[in-house]
Write a protein that holds these residues in place. Structure first.
Motif, PDB file in Angstrom:
ATOM      1  N   LEU A 103       0.808  -1.216   0.000  1.00 24.97           N
ATOM      2  CA  LEU A 103       0.000   0.000   0.000  1.00 24.97           C
ATOM      3  C   LEU A 103       0.846   1.273   0.000  1.00 24.97           C
ATOM      4  O   LEU A 103       0.606   2.198  -0.777  1.00 24.97           O
ATOM      5  N   ILE A 104       1.836   1.326   0.890  1.00 24.76           N
ATOM      6  CA  ILE A 104       2.598   2.567   1.081  1.00 24.76           C
ATOM      7  C   ILE A 104       3.456   2.897  -0.132  1.00 24.76           C
ATOM      8  O   ILE A 104       3.615   4.066  -0.499  1.00 24.76           O
ATOM      9  N   SER A 105       4.020   1.867  -0.776  1.00 22.30           N
ATOM     10  CA  SER A 105       4.860   2.126  -1.946  1.00 22.30           C
ATOM     11  C   SER A 105       4.067   2.793  -3.072  1.00 22.30           C
ATOM     12  O   SER A 105       4.624   3.551  -3.873  1.00 22.30           O
ATOM     13  N   GLN A 106       2.764   2.530  -3.127  1.00 19.32           N
ATOM     14  CA  GLN A 106       1.915   3.165  -4.139  1.00 19.32           C
ATOM     15  C   GLN A 106       1.306   4.482  -3.643  1.00 19.32           C
ATOM     16  O   GLN A 106       0.956   5.346  -4.450  1.00 19.32           O
ATOM     17  N   LEU A 107       1.170   4.638  -2.326  1.00 19.38           N
ATOM     18  CA  LEU A 107       0.592   5.866  -1.786  1.00 19.38           C
ATOM     19  C   LEU A 107       1.353   7.106  -2.242  1.00 19.38           C
ATOM     20  O   LEU A 107       0.763   8.095  -2.687  1.00 19.38           O
ATOM     21  N   PHE A 108       2.683   7.050  -2.139  1.00 15.68           N
ATOM     22  CA  PHE A 108       3.478   8.240  -2.449  1.00 15.68           C
ATOM     23  C   PHE A 108       3.448   8.586  -3.935  1.00 15.68           C
ATOM     24  O   PHE A 108       3.654   9.739  -4.305  1.00 15.68           O
ATOM     25  N   GLN A 109       3.179   7.596  -4.780  1.00 21.03           N
ATOM     26  CA  GLN A 109       3.104   7.866  -6.214  1.00 21.03           C
ATOM     27  C   GLN A 109       1.681   8.193  -6.659  1.00 21.03           C
ATOM     28  O   GLN A 109       1.433   9.250  -7.244  1.00 21.03           O
ATOM     29  N   ILE A 110       0.746   7.314  -6.358  1.00 18.70           N
ATOM     30  CA  ILE A 110      -0.619   7.478  -6.862  1.00 18.70           C
ATOM     31  C   ILE A 110      -1.418   8.437  -5.987  1.00 18.70           C
ATOM     32  O   ILE A 110      -2.122   9.317  -6.486  1.00 18.70           O
ATOM     33  N   GLY A 111      -1.305   8.302  -4.682  1.00 17.04           N
ATOM     34  CA  GLY A 111      -2.096   9.123  -3.788  1.00 17.04           C
ATOM     35  C   GLY A 111      -1.541  10.518  -3.581  1.00 17.04           C
ATOM     36  O   GLY A 111      -2.304  11.482  -3.431  1.00 17.04           O
ATOM     37  N   LEU A 112      -0.198  10.653  -3.566  1.00 16.91           N
ATOM     38  CA  LEU A 112       0.419  11.939  -3.248  1.00 16.91           C
ATOM     39  C   LEU A 112       1.191  12.541  -4.414  1.00 16.91           C
ATOM     40  O   LEU A 112       1.773  13.616  -4.275  1.00 16.91           O
ATOM     41  N   GLY A 113       1.259  11.835  -5.551  1.00 17.55           N
ATOM     42  CA  GLY A 113       1.777  12.422  -6.781  1.00 17.55           C
ATOM     43  C   GLY A 113       3.275  12.518  -6.920  1.00 17.55           C
ATOM     44  O   GLY A 113       3.773  13.323  -7.712  1.00 17.55           O
ATOM     45  N   HIS A 114       4.057  11.702  -6.230  1.00 16.23           N
ATOM     46  CA  HIS A 114       5.509  11.756  -6.340  1.00 16.23           C
ATOM     47  C   HIS A 114       5.997  10.798  -7.440  1.00 16.23           C
ATOM     48  O   HIS A 114       5.317   9.834  -7.807  1.00 16.23           O
ATOM     49  N   SER A 115       7.191  11.063  -7.943  1.00 15.84           N
ATOM     50  CA  SER A 115       7.809  10.176  -8.926  1.00 15.84           C
ATOM     51  C   SER A 115       8.287   8.901  -8.234  1.00 15.84           C
ATOM     52  O   SER A 115       8.399   8.859  -7.002  1.00 15.84           O
ATOM     53  N   PRO A 116       8.604   7.829  -9.001  1.00 21.83           N
ATOM     54  CA  PRO A 116       9.122   6.606  -8.374  1.00 21.83           C
ATOM     55  C   PRO A 116      10.369   6.842  -7.532  1.00 21.83           C
ATOM     56  O   PRO A 116      10.505   6.300  -6.433  1.00 21.83           O
ATOM     57  N   MET A 117      11.293   7.684  -8.027  1.00 16.28           N
ATOM     58  CA  MET A 117      12.509   7.985  -7.278  1.00 16.28           C
ATOM     59  C   MET A 117      12.188   8.714  -5.976  1.00 16.28           C
ATOM     60  O   MET A 117      12.684   8.364  -4.902  1.00 16.28           O
ATOM     61  N   ASP A 118      11.335   9.724  -6.056  1.00 20.91           N
ATOM     62  CA  ASP A 118      10.961  10.472  -4.855  1.00 20.91           C
ATOM     63  C   ASP A 118      10.228   9.583  -3.858  1.00 20.91           C
ATOM     64  O   ASP A 118      10.406   9.711  -2.636  1.00 20.91           O
ATOM     65  N   ALA A 119       9.394   8.698  -4.372  1.00 17.94           N
ATOM     66  CA  ALA A 119       8.681   7.777  -3.484  1.00 17.94           C
ATOM     67  C   ALA A 119       9.665   6.874  -2.745  1.00 17.94           C
ATOM     68  O   ALA A 119       9.540   6.651  -1.533  1.00 17.94           O
ATOM     69  N   GLY A 120      10.653   6.341  -3.470  1.00 22.49           N
ATOM     70  CA  GLY A 120      11.648   5.486  -2.839  1.00 22.49           C
ATOM     71  C   GLY A 120      12.420   6.205  -1.758  1.00 22.49           C
ATOM     72  O   GLY A 120      12.702   5.651  -0.685  1.00 22.49           O
ATOM     73  N   LEU A 121      12.791   7.455  -2.011  1.00 22.79           N
ATOM     74  CA  LEU A 121      13.526   8.236  -1.016  1.00 22.79           C
ATOM     75  C   LEU A 121      12.674   8.494   0.219  1.00 22.79           C
ATOM     76  O   LEU A 121      13.186   8.475   1.347  1.00 22.79           O
ATOM     77  N   ARG A 122      11.400   8.734   0.043  1.00 19.73           N
ATOM     78  CA  ARG A 122      10.524   9.015   1.186  1.00 19.73           C
ATOM     79  C   ARG A 122      10.281   7.770   2.032  1.00 19.73           C
ATOM     80  O   ARG A 122      10.103   7.858   3.246  1.00 19.73           O
TER      81      ARG A 122
END
Length: 483
Positions: free
Chosen positions: A292-311
């Motif tokens: 869930l969380i790995s997709q939250l930062f991309q789909i739910g909060l609009g970050h890129s894959p790289m930014d999601a990984g860093l967060r």
């Protein structure tokens, strides 16, 4: 046994112990990396391969199904044909399957490659703990398993960032190509630097192998298919029924087999049964929340894959620091305090994140819950592994490790399936807001699973039995053959 062999058993050379922890840790890293790294690439896989929600689940579940179903078989093959040899063979299968995954041009081919990867990992991972148990006494094993957990934690920590960076800067295929050079280096090093050993059983329990593989596959198939066909469908209920019947038949057979692959008397030991129950529930929570969380930062909060990984890194990097410390302290204070507290922290962190997440949530609001959950997870992995391997004779450490890791992967399959079902009933991928609508209740469920796991951890004995006492319960043939 010669005097030299006895001396090597009691006091293995420092170089041997260092190589064993390093190679076993890297083996654990590879297995963990290929779960986490794929999770960050899920949105790209959905776009590039036209994958559905079910397809996305299967890119992870195909790996976990093979991993869970074949774990006991992998340990048995190591005991029979040589742990060093089979560890190297598992790395080879995993590496070749990574090549096949990278070359896939459709989601079906990718899923098949992931099955083969899981089979290689099922041989590799349980033997990492067996190899460590062979060269470390029980009273010093916590430090070694903590280091093993820390190295393996690097895969969890690097996975989201690596997956995001590779997916964004290159393409998703490269998340599998990265395994190839590492595997190619590990195979000769394992054959040259590790000590060979075998388990106490001179024959494979072939009937037991068939029953346990089919039974675990049935139990894992049901939750993997439930999000697609429904929990009340004939396929899911039938899969549960067949899996349960086959596992029951396996247990019946093991009570009568001359050389059982799983001595059932170990389940009467609290250190073995309670720790395995706790790790199963922890992984229901961990894999479900990761999905869930790995997709939250991309789909739910609009970050890129790289930014999601860093967060996500503040969550996944904690094993690098916490796991070695928890393992070392467990040698002094026992495993239970760290398992119990860790699962409570995991539950609390995920519950806080579920309560705080909304369409306008900022990353700063989620950092503390992620760190708290990560610290909790990091405390449980090494101490649960230490608890189960210390609860059995050293010659059967491979069996204990296989049960522990099989339940981890089975928990992962259940966790992803349950999270996906709750998500689908409450939200969708249509908009960021609809994703968060499904995310919040699904994450609450993963927090509850961790809390229940803390209850199981409370039954772990405060201190493990001294290894001398455990060894007395071993049969005369339970002496590993070393070369």
């Amino acid at each position: 046994m010669t005097g030299l062999t006895k001396n090597l058993t009691k006091n293995p050379p420092r170089a041997l112990r260092a190589w064993t922890v390093t190679l076993a840790g890297i083996g654990s890293l590879l297995c963990a990396l290929d779960v986490v790294v794929v999770s960050t690439a899920l949105p790209s896989l959905r776009t590039d391969l036209g994958a559905s929600l079910s397809d996305l689940e299967w890119t992870i579940n195909a790996y976990n199904l093979a991993f869970a179903a074949l774990m006991l078989t992998g340990a048995a093959l190591g005991d029979r044909f040589g742990r060093r040899r089979m560890f190297a063979g598992g790395v080879a299968v995993f590496t070749l399957a990574s090549v096949a995954a990278a070359l896939s041009d459709g989601v079906g081919q990718l899923i098949v490659a992931r099955v083969v990867q899981g089979a290689g990992a099922a041989v590799m991972l349980p033997l990492t703990l067996t190899l460590i148990s062979e060269v470390f006494l029980a009273e010093k094993r916590g430090v070694a398993i903590g280091l093993w957990g820390g190295i393996g934690g690097l895969g969890v920590a690097a996975g989201p960032v690596l997956g995001g960076a590779v997916t964004e800067g290159m393409s998703w295929e490269w998340i599998f190509w990265l395994n190839v050079p590492l595997g190619a280096v590990m195979i000769p090093l394992a054959l040259l630097k590790l000590r060979e050993s075998r388990g106490p059983r001179p024959q494979l329990d072939l009937v037991g192998q068939v029953l346990v593989v089919a039974g675990l596959l049935g139990l894992a198939w049901a939750p993997a298919r439930a999000p697609v066909v429904g929990w009340g469908s004939g396929e899911v209920l039938g899969s549960f029924a067949v899996g349960a019947a086959l596992v029951t038949a396996f247990l019946w057979w093991e009570r009568r087999a001359r050389y059982p692959m799983l001595p059932l008397r170990y389940f009467r030991r609290r250190g073995f049964s309670a720790a395995n129950g706790a790790i199963f529930l922890m992984c229901v929570s961990l894999f479900g929340s990761l999905f869930l969380i790995s997709q939250l930062f991309q789909i739910g909060l609009g970050h890129s894959p790289m930014d999601a990984g860093l967060r996500i890194l503040v969550w996944t990097a904690t094993p690098l620091i916490v796991a070695p410390i928890a393992g070392a302290l467990a040698d002094r204070y026992g495993n239970r305090p760290f398992m119990f507290t860790g699962l409570l922290l995991q539950a609390g962190g995920l519950a806080a994140m579920a309560a705080l997440t909304g369409p306008d949530v900022g990353y700063g609001t989620l950092v503390t819950p992620l760190i708290v959950a990560g610290v909790g997870i990091s405390m449980v992995f090494p101490t649960a592994a230490n608890a189960v391997t210390s609860a059995v004779p050293s010659a059967d450490a491979g069996v204990a490790a296989a049960v522990n890791t099989a339940l981890r992967e089975l928990g992962g399959v259940f966790g992803i399936a349950i999270a996906a079902v709750v998500f689908a009933r409450n939200g969708s991928y249509a908009t960021p807001g609809s994703y968060i609508d499904g995310f919040v209740p699904a994450l609450w469920v993963t927090a509850v699973a961790a809390a229940v796991g803390a209850g199981a951890a409370a039954f772990v004995p405060p201190k493990s039995k001294p290894q001398q006492e455990v060894r007395r319960s071993a049969t005369p043939e339970a002496v590993a053959v070393r070369t």
